[in-house]
Structures are given as structure tokens and as C-alpha cells.
Design a protein around this motif. Structure first.
Motif, PDB file in Angstrom:
ATOM      1  N   LYS A 190       1.304   3.942  25.731  1.00  0.00           N
ATOM      2  CA  LYS A 190       0.360   2.891  26.095  1.00  0.00           C
ATOM      3  C   LYS A 190      -0.906   2.996  25.252  1.00  0.00           C
ATOM      4  N   SER A 191      -1.586   1.865  25.111  1.00  0.00           N
ATOM      5  CA  SER A 191      -2.849   1.797  24.356  1.00  0.00           C
ATOM      6  C   SER A 191      -2.678   2.350  22.944  1.00  0.00           C
ATOM      7  N   THR A 192      -1.646   1.871  22.249  1.00  0.00           N
ATOM      8  CA  THR A 192      -1.346   2.342  20.900  1.00  0.00           C
ATOM      9  C   THR A 192      -1.408   1.178  19.909  1.00  0.00           C
ATOM     10  N   ARG A 193      -2.074   1.409  18.803  1.00  0.00           N
ATOM     11  CA  ARG A 193      -2.121   0.429  17.711  1.00  0.00           C
ATOM     12  C   ARG A 193      -1.358   0.994  16.513  1.00  0.00           C
ATOM     13  N   SER A 194      -0.760   0.103  15.709  1.00  0.00           N
ATOM     14  CA  SER A 194       0.031   0.573  14.568  1.00  0.00           C
ATOM     15  C   SER A 194      -0.185  -0.322  13.357  1.00  0.00           C
ATOM     16  N   TRP A 195       0.027   0.265  12.161  1.00  0.00           N
ATOM     17  CA  TRP A 195      -0.087  -0.449  10.899  1.00  0.00           C
ATOM     18  C   TRP A 195       0.971   0.087   9.932  1.00  0.00           C
ATOM     19  N   PRO A 196       1.491  -0.761   9.050  1.00  0.00           N
ATOM     20  CA  PRO A 196       2.458  -0.276   8.052  1.00  0.00           C
ATOM     21  C   PRO A 196       1.774   0.556   6.981  1.00  0.00           C
ATOM     22  N   VAL A 197       2.521   1.528   6.460  1.00  0.00           N
ATOM     23  CA  VAL A 197       2.030   2.332   5.340  1.00  0.00           C
ATOM     24  C   VAL A 197       2.458   1.645   4.050  1.00  0.00           C
ATOM     25  N   PRO A 198       1.537   1.194   3.223  1.00  0.00           N
ATOM     26  CA  PRO A 198       1.902   0.451   2.012  1.00  0.00           C
ATOM     27  C   PRO A 198       2.863   1.232   1.107  1.00  0.00           C
ATOM     28  N   GLY A 199       3.861   0.515   0.581  1.00  0.00           N
ATOM     29  CA  GLY A 199       4.783   1.115  -0.371  1.00  0.00           C
ATOM     30  C   GLY A 199       5.869   1.975   0.230  1.00  0.00           C
ATOM     31  N   THR A 200       6.016   1.969   1.559  1.00  0.00           N
ATOM     32  CA  THR A 200       7.021   2.829   2.192  1.00  0.00           C
ATOM     33  C   THR A 200       8.124   2.051   2.907  1.00  0.00           C
ATOM     34  N   GLY A 201       8.095   0.740   2.849  1.00  0.00           N
ATOM     35  CA  GLY A 201       9.120  -0.028   3.550  1.00  0.00           C
ATOM     36  C   GLY A 201       8.816  -0.111   5.028  1.00  0.00           C
ATOM     37  N   ASP A 202       9.373   0.805   5.812  1.00  0.00           N
ATOM     38  CA  ASP A 202       9.170   0.764   7.260  1.00  0.00           C
ATOM     39  C   ASP A 202       8.280   1.889   7.774  1.00  0.00           C
ATOM     40  N   GLY A 203       7.540   2.562   6.903  1.00  0.00           N
ATOM     41  CA  GLY A 203       6.625   3.608   7.342  1.00  0.00           C
ATOM     42  C   GLY A 203       5.456   3.011   8.132  1.00  0.00           C
ATOM     43  N   GLN A 204       4.973   3.750   9.132  1.00  0.00           N
ATOM     44  CA  GLN A 204       3.889   3.261   9.983  1.00  0.00           C
ATOM     45  C   GLN A 204       2.965   4.389  10.408  1.00  0.00           C
ATOM     46  N   VAL A 205       1.717   4.020  10.672  1.00  0.00           N
ATOM     47  CA  VAL A 205       0.766   4.934  11.300  1.00  0.00           C
ATOM     48  C   VAL A 205       0.452   4.397  12.696  1.00  0.00           C
ATOM     49  N   PHE A 206       0.161   5.313  13.619  1.00  0.00           N
ATOM     50  CA  PHE A 206      -0.114   4.943  15.011  1.00  0.00           C
ATOM     51  C   PHE A 206      -1.391   5.648  15.461  1.00  0.00           C
ATOM     52  N   VAL A 207      -2.237   4.906  16.131  1.00  0.00           N
ATOM     53  CA  VAL A 207      -3.453   5.473  16.718  1.00  0.00           C
ATOM     54  C   VAL A 207      -3.367   5.267  18.217  1.00  0.00           C
ATOM     55  N   HIS A 208      -3.404   6.364  18.957  1.00  0.00           N
ATOM     56  CA  HIS A 208      -3.330   6.308  20.420  1.00  0.00           C
ATOM     57  C   HIS A 208      -4.757   6.315  20.977  1.00  0.00           C
ATOM     58  N   ALA A 227       7.165   8.214   7.964  1.00  0.00           N
ATOM     59  CA  ALA A 227       7.749   7.482   6.844  1.00  0.00           C
ATOM     60  C   ALA A 227       8.811   8.375   6.214  1.00  0.00           C
ATOM     61  N   TRP A 228       9.619   7.818   5.354  1.00  0.00           N
ATOM     62  CA  TRP A 228      10.661   8.606   4.694  1.00  0.00           C
ATOM     63  C   TRP A 228      10.841   8.151   3.260  1.00  0.00           C
ATOM     64  N   ARG A 229      11.359   9.059   2.464  1.00  0.00           N
ATOM     65  CA  ARG A 229      11.712   8.735   1.083  1.00  0.00           C
ATOM     66  C   ARG A 229      12.898   9.608   0.690  1.00  0.00           C
ATOM     67  N   GLY A 230      14.012   8.964   0.320  1.00  0.00           N
ATOM     68  CA  GLY A 230      15.217   9.714  -0.016  1.00  0.00           C
ATOM     69  C   GLY A 230      15.759  10.438   1.193  1.00  0.00           C
ATOM     70  N   ASP A 231      15.859  11.754   1.103  1.00  0.00           N
ATOM     71  CA  ASP A 231      16.403  12.552   2.207  1.00  0.00           C
ATOM     72  C   ASP A 231      15.327  13.306   2.967  1.00  0.00           C
ATOM     73  N   VAL A 232      14.061  12.925   2.777  1.00  0.00           N
ATOM     74  CA  VAL A 232      12.942  13.627   3.412  1.00  0.00           C
ATOM     75  C   VAL A 232      12.185  12.681   4.344  1.00  0.00           C
ATOM     76  N   ALA A 233      11.998  13.107   5.584  1.00  0.00           N
ATOM     77  CA  ALA A 233      11.181  12.370   6.550  1.00  0.00           C
ATOM     78  C   ALA A 233       9.825  13.055   6.676  1.00  0.00           C
ATOM     79  N   MET A 234       8.767  12.259   6.733  1.00  0.00           N
ATOM     80  CA  MET A 234       7.405  12.788   6.835  1.00  0.00           C
ATOM     81  C   MET A 234       6.859  12.564   8.229  1.00  0.00           C
ATOM     82  N   GLU A 235       6.224  13.584   8.771  1.00  0.00           N
ATOM     83  CA  GLU A 235       5.514  13.487  10.044  1.00  0.00           C
ATOM     84  C   GLU A 235       4.096  14.000   9.841  1.00  0.00           C
ATOM     85  N   ILE A 236       3.115  13.252  10.301  1.00  0.00           N
ATOM     86  CA  ILE A 236       1.720  13.713  10.267  1.00  0.00           C
ATOM     87  C   ILE A 236       1.118  13.488  11.652  1.00  0.00           C
ATOM     88  N   TRP A 237       0.395  14.494  12.126  1.00  0.00           N
ATOM     89  CA  TRP A 237      -0.266  14.409  13.423  1.00  0.00           C
ATOM     90  C   TRP A 237      -1.730  14.789  13.259  1.00  0.00           C
TER      91      TRP A 237
END
Length: 260
Positions: A190-208, A227-237
Motif C-alpha cells: 500500500k501507498s507505493t509509487r513506481s516509475w520505469p527505469v530508462p533503457g531496461t524494458g520492464d525495470g522499475q523503481v518503487f517508493v513506499h 531490473a534484469w539484463r541477460g541472465d542477471v537480475a538486479m535488486e536494490i533496497w
């Protein structure tokens, strides 16, 4: 009681009536004109076929090309140069994955300890989920390979954690599936906003915008990026006791994806 088929009713009753003596409409016969047209079409088809055979029989046979062909000379000269590490992402991701992680900023200190020497084993990664047993099975099925991790802390409350999770991808698109699942759960908050990460296709950032609260502790705000690229998924917190602006999580996400 099942109804008798129409064929049985017709056989048991006189012509033109059913078993109860009621009139039964007979099927309509095909008219004489219809039969004449059908006969003419058949005769026309036969005549055309016969004429075609006669014409073909009178022609001179055409010689077929020879089955043997001259060999094509092999091209000479050097082949193309192999791609550089900058052009071939596999060269990067097959090496030390920890080198692709963002570097700790100046003035930052060690964050929450995770993994060993920058690596996060399968069991330890699964343990970070609410249901470790179920997560472990899912990661095995998704062909989890390895994960490189880093974290740092600035001041007394601001903390960052980054994971690069790599999959074998022999049968499944593990990295893409990983990000799809992470986005699903992030959007459910709940109370979450999101935006796409440019150049990543379906990558997104979320602010709670709603903090997590626990008795005896300060409220904690969170932001995340996937976001992901090739066989690597990225997570940032990112965690902080103050609301986290979009710019902070977006900057980290863009810079980390550039390194991939």
C-alpha cells in the motif's frame, strides 16, 4: 425414457407417418436443374483434364539439371574479431560478478552483513524470504546459479543493499521471471509509487510512502528497484527513517544497470 432415433421411428411407421400416425415431412429432393449443373461441372472437369494430358504429351521433354554441382571455394582472409568485453555482456557476467556491483561511496561504512566475501549462497538467499523452504525450492527450479552482494550505510539511519542474482537459464528465463515476481510483490504494498527505469524494458523503481513500524524502533521507510539484463537480475533496497525521494533509488538503479 430416451427418445428413439429418427431412423428407428421411420422404419417402424408407414411411409409419410410416424409411429403415432402423424404426418412426417419428407426430405426435399434435389431439383432437375441442380443435377444438370452438377453433371455439366463433372464433364467439364474431365474434358479439361484430358486436354491437359494431350498437350503435355505433345511437348518435348525438358532436361533436368545435373545433381552434381561444382564446389564453392571457401572464403579467404581472417574471420571477424571477437567482441570486446564492452560489447559482449557474457564476458562480463561470466567473470567475477562482484566487480560489476556499484562501488561504495566515499564516507560510507559497512552496511548490514549479508553473505560471505560478497557472495550469497542459495540457502542464505532463500533465508531472506518470508517462507525460506518454499523459496529454496522455487530458486532450485528456476536454476539459481549465484548472487553477488554489497551494502553500505551513511550516517546512522540511511542504508543501501544491492544484489546481482544470476541464473543458468538452460530451461527457464530465470532473471526475467525473478524481476516479474519482485515487481508483483512490490506493487502490492500500500501507498507505493513506481516509475520505469530508462533503457531496461520492464525495470522499475518503487517508493513506499508508508513506513514499517515496530514497537521500540523508529519507523523505517523503504524504496526498491528491480531490473534484469541477460541472465542477471538486479535488486536494490534503500532504508531510512525519513521518506526516500524517487531520485535516490532511480540514480542507483540507472548506474547499476549501466555496469551490466
Amino acid at each position: 425414457m430416451p427418445v428413439a432415433p429418427a431412423a428407428l421411428v421411420s422404419a417402424a411407421a408407414p411411409d409419410g407417418q410416424d409411429a403415432a400416425g402423424r404426418a412426417v415431412p419428407r426430405p426435399r429432393r434435389r431439383g432437375r436443374t441442380t443435377l444438370l449443373i452438377a453433371a455439366a461441372a463433372v464433364l467439364g472437369l474431365l474434358a479439361g483434364t484430358c486436354a491437359g494430358y494431350v498437350v503435355q504429351a505433345g511437348r518435348t521433354p525438358t532436361e533436368l539439371p545435373s545433381l552434381s554441382q561444382r564446389s564453392v571455394p571457401q572464403a579467404k582472409g581472417k574471420g571477424p574479431e571477437p567482441l570486446s568485453a564492452r560489447q559482449d555482456r557474457r564476458v562480463k557476467t561470466e567473470g567475477d560478478l562482484r566487480e560489476l556491483l556499484l562501488k561504495r561511496p566515499k564516507g560510507a561504512r559497512d552496511g548490514f552483513e549479508e553473505g560471505t566475501d560478497g557472495w550469497l549462497e542459495l540457502a542464505a538467499y532463500a533465508d531472506s524470504y518470508e517462507k525460506p523452504g518454499e523459496a529454496f525450492s522455487n530458486l532450485v527450479e528456476a536454476q539459481y546459479r549465484r548472487a553477488a552482494v554489497t551494502s553500505w550505510q551513511v550516517g546512522s539511519t540511511y542504508a543501501v543493499g544491492i544484489r546481482l542474482v544470476q541464473y543458468r537459464q538452460e530451461e527457464y528465463a530465470g532473471a526475467a521471471d525473478h524481476v516479474e515476481g519482485a515487481r508483483f510483490w512490490a506493487e502490492k504494498e500500500k501507498s507505493t509509487r513506481s516509475w520505469p527505469v530508462p533503457g531496461t524494458g520492464d525495470g522499475q523503481v518503487f517508493v513506499h510512502d508508508r513506513p514499517e513500524t515496530e514497537a521500540g524502533y523508529l519507523p523505517v521507510y523503504a524504496a526498491e528497484a528491480h531490473a534484469w539484463r541477460g541472465d542477471v537480475a538486479m535488486e536494490i533496497w534503500i532504508y531510512d527513517t525519513k521518506p526516500i525521494p524517487k531520485g535516490k533509488i532511480m540514480d542507483l538503479a540507472e548506474r547499476q544497470m549501466e555496469r551490466l
